[in-house]
Enzyme design. Sequence first.
Site, PDB file in Angstrom:
ATOM      1  N   THR A 176      29.774  29.567  49.559  1.00 18.23           N
ATOM      2  CA  THR A 176      30.554  30.774  49.333  1.00 18.23           C
ATOM      3  C   THR A 176      29.849  31.601  48.267  1.00 18.23           C
ATOM      4  O   THR A 176      29.272  31.043  47.334  1.00 18.23           O
ATOM      5  CB  THR A 176      31.998  30.425  48.918  1.00 18.23           C
TER       6      THR A 176
ATOM      7  N   GLU B 199      36.772  27.526  50.576  1.00 20.64           N
ATOM      8  CA  GLU B 199      37.211  26.293  49.923  1.00 20.64           C
ATOM      9  C   GLU B 199      38.459  25.689  50.572  1.00 20.64           C
ATOM     10  O   GLU B 199      38.836  24.562  50.251  1.00 20.64           O
ATOM     11  CB  GLU B 199      37.521  26.580  48.438  1.00 20.64           C
TER      12      GLU B 199
ATOM     13  N   LYS C  96      42.473  46.884  34.659  1.00 24.39           N
ATOM     14  CA  LYS C  96      43.288  46.724  33.458  1.00 24.39           C
ATOM     15  C   LYS C  96      43.438  48.065  32.761  1.00 24.39           C
ATOM     16  O   LYS C  96      42.485  48.589  32.221  1.00 24.39           O
ATOM     17  CB  LYS C  96      42.638  45.700  32.528  1.00 24.39           C
TER      18      LYS C  96
ATOM     19  N   TRP D 117      48.196  45.549  34.407  1.00 25.05           N
ATOM     20  CA  TRP D 117      47.322  45.415  35.566  1.00 25.05           C
ATOM     21  C   TRP D 117      47.709  46.345  36.695  1.00 25.05           C
ATOM     22  O   TRP D 117      48.874  46.510  37.011  1.00 25.05           O
ATOM     23  CB  TRP D 117      47.377  43.974  36.093  1.00 25.05           C
TER      24      TRP D 117
HETATM   25  P1  ADP Z   1      33.779  35.126  49.333  1.00 24.19           P
HETATM   26  O1  ADP Z   1      34.182  34.731  47.950  1.00 24.19           O
HETATM   27  O2  ADP Z   1      32.339  35.047  49.619  1.00 24.19           O
HETATM   28  O3  ADP Z   1      34.432  36.410  49.811  1.00 24.19           O
HETATM   29  P2  ADP Z   1      35.550  33.677  51.114  1.00 24.19           P
HETATM   30  O4  ADP Z   1      35.248  34.217  52.442  1.00 24.19           O
HETATM   31  O5  ADP Z   1      35.831  32.254  50.970  1.00 24.19           O
HETATM   32  O6  ADP Z   1      34.342  33.958  50.211  1.00 24.19           O
HETATM   33  O7  ADP Z   1      36.696  34.570  50.517  1.00 24.19           O
HETATM   34  C1  ADP Z   1      37.922  34.116  50.085  1.00 24.19           C
HETATM   35  C2  ADP Z   1      38.674  35.245  49.459  1.00 24.19           C
HETATM   36  O8  ADP Z   1      38.930  36.292  50.409  1.00 24.19           O
HETATM   37  C3  ADP Z   1      40.036  34.878  48.950  1.00 24.19           C
HETATM   38  O9  ADP Z   1      39.956  34.254  47.685  1.00 24.19           O
HETATM   39  C4  ADP Z   1      40.725  36.238  48.879  1.00 24.19           C
HETATM   40  O10 ADP Z   1      40.382  36.943  47.700  1.00 24.19           O
HETATM   41  C5  ADP Z   1      40.131  36.981  50.049  1.00 24.19           C
HETATM   42  N1  ADP Z   1      41.075  36.948  51.170  1.00 24.19           N
HETATM   43  C6  ADP Z   1      41.061  36.138  52.237  1.00 24.19           C
HETATM   44  N2  ADP Z   1      42.090  36.416  53.067  1.00 24.19           N
HETATM   45  C7  ADP Z   1      42.791  37.430  52.500  1.00 24.19           C
HETATM   46  C8  ADP Z   1      43.975  38.164  52.841  1.00 24.19           C
HETATM   47  N3  ADP Z   1      44.635  37.939  53.974  1.00 24.19           N
HETATM   48  N4  ADP Z   1      44.394  39.111  51.976  1.00 24.19           N
HETATM   49  C9  ADP Z   1      43.736  39.381  50.840  1.00 24.19           C
HETATM   50  N5  ADP Z   1      42.618  38.727  50.455  1.00 24.19           N
HETATM   51  C10 ADP Z   1      42.145  37.768  51.273  1.00 24.19           C
END
Ligand code: ADP
Length: 563
Positions: A208, A350, A461, A466
């Site tokens: 990731t 993860e 911020k 926030w």
């Molecule tokens: P990267 O960190 O490379 O983007 P991932 O594909 O594992 O890796 O991304 C996970 C992240 O994507 C989550 O922690 C979240 O921030 C975002 N995410 C995934 N699904 C959603 C969703 N339905 N709404 C908002 N954010 C999302």
Amino acid sequence: MPTLHLPAPVGEECTVSSFRERGRPLLGHMQQTPLTIDSIFRYVERHHGDKTIATNSPTGVVRTTYSEWALRTRKLGGVLDTLGISADGRVGTFAWNSARHLELYFAAPGTGRVLHTLNIRLFPEQLTYIANHAEDEVIFVDRSVLPLLWPLIDTMTTVRQVVVMEDGGQADIPADDRILDYEELLAAASPVDFHVEDENRAASMCYTSGTTGNPKGVVYTHRSTFLHTMSVVQPNVFGLSERDVAMPVVPMFHANAWGIAHAAPAVGAGLVFPGPVMAPQGIADLIVDEGVTFTAGVPTIWQGVLPLLAGREHTLRDIGCGGSAVPAALSEAYREQVGLPILQAWGMTETHPVASSARLASRYADADDATKAAQRSRAGVPPLGVEIRIVEAGTTDTLAWDDDATGELQVRGPWCAQDYYRPDSGVELSTVDGWMKTGDVAAIDVHGSIRIADRTKDLIKSGGEWISSVELENAIMSHPAVKEAAVIGIPHPRWDERPLACVVVKEGQTVTPAEIIAHLEPLVAKWWLPDAVEFVDEVPKTSVGKFSKKDLRSRFAEYRPGS
Ligand code: ADP
């Protein structure tokens, strides 16, 4: 007496049961069959061999059946033996979504090896880092993307062979002893049996990008994959069955194609892969021509496909979407123009990745359209197996499920990672009490439905309070002339940070900054209104198609409103 704090709606303090263990407890009398990926393989091979796997290519759709695929997958297991890949050697893939990629998905873990899906859109330095960190021994690469990988080969110190798969690409194949041909290897191989005994054995890994530092490796087990598969086929989640034709548009190198590459075979659903034909027109045509009933991809994909699917006859029953916030306006546009809203899911590399989904609960069946749209724009509820909580940042103090309190979302369950593969020092994924930190800020309502407010690093911020960039983006994207919008924080001498909206206007439309602000006024608090609206040609995207706020922040690092 010890007490437990249970989240809403229970809300009461319970005492811990005072039962005492006397000697060895009575154990169950059930078989201990390991939960492995090869059991999924055997199931589809035996029971759904006649179903079709279709892969698109620049020269047309190539079809095979699960029976033919299964025999080739067994032969591929033989190839991995012949190539001398270690007993738990990492088998890299650098490929589009295809039936061949699916062969690797099962042959590598089926023979005890570990599938490592490399993201074809990463920068060269990241690819080298990841291949070396995972210690890939071989990489299977689609011919069309060989030119991206081959120049790096000497920097990948553990890679001994590169196996080229013909995907209709015309790239030159260098004359080098390390380069082998997939079909030639397969033709010479004998099929092998798959029998993984330890369900906790590593099955695959995926890196990731993370927020800071080096990419981080997540190592999935056979057990976690099996259980995640059982979960995503549930009606509350993707609801896949033998009657479906599933098309993962989400790449097979992005968090296991969100589990679809395992789930479709696990229920005998037909599969359709876009191959290298990833342009929106190709995706829309495949949906219509191949009778796709379930598909999934990130919001930017569905943004592009919408006008090409609108008004056409199709067989879709669900369009899964996640990876970043799904704009309510996009889901509503699908409902109106394609006939079904988008099904949002939330998760991370993860978490395998699916850890919640927003299928509309029956309690909202008679609600008005606005309420339904609001429910669909949430991340939704976790499936059985995943537990959630929100905590005060940096503590284990849980916050109320009142949809108002926001804190870090943390998860726990058999397909959530405990830690990273050989992490850099200081990178801690789990809390002291065993929950996985997500880095997302969320609220949870009384029914346990998650509303993602933002990623911690994307919150703005302002004056100690926030502002959620996601909520602002959603509101801006509900303006009919807006195609995309990303909001970032820019430095401010008095307020610390203030929001800057970067907006992409739809082709043939016009809108002014003042009109955007006027549109936002009834939708968000006054102090949330962006200090500036900048029009951009497009929002930069990450390697998996999400808005890249990192790139926007560096582009506007020196920006001051009015400058
Ligand atoms: P990267 O960190 O490379 O983007 P991932 O594909 O594992 O890796 O991304 C996970 C992240 O994507 C989550 O922690 C979240 O921030 C975002 N995410 C995934 N699904 C959603 C969703 N339905 N709404 C908002 N954010 C999302």
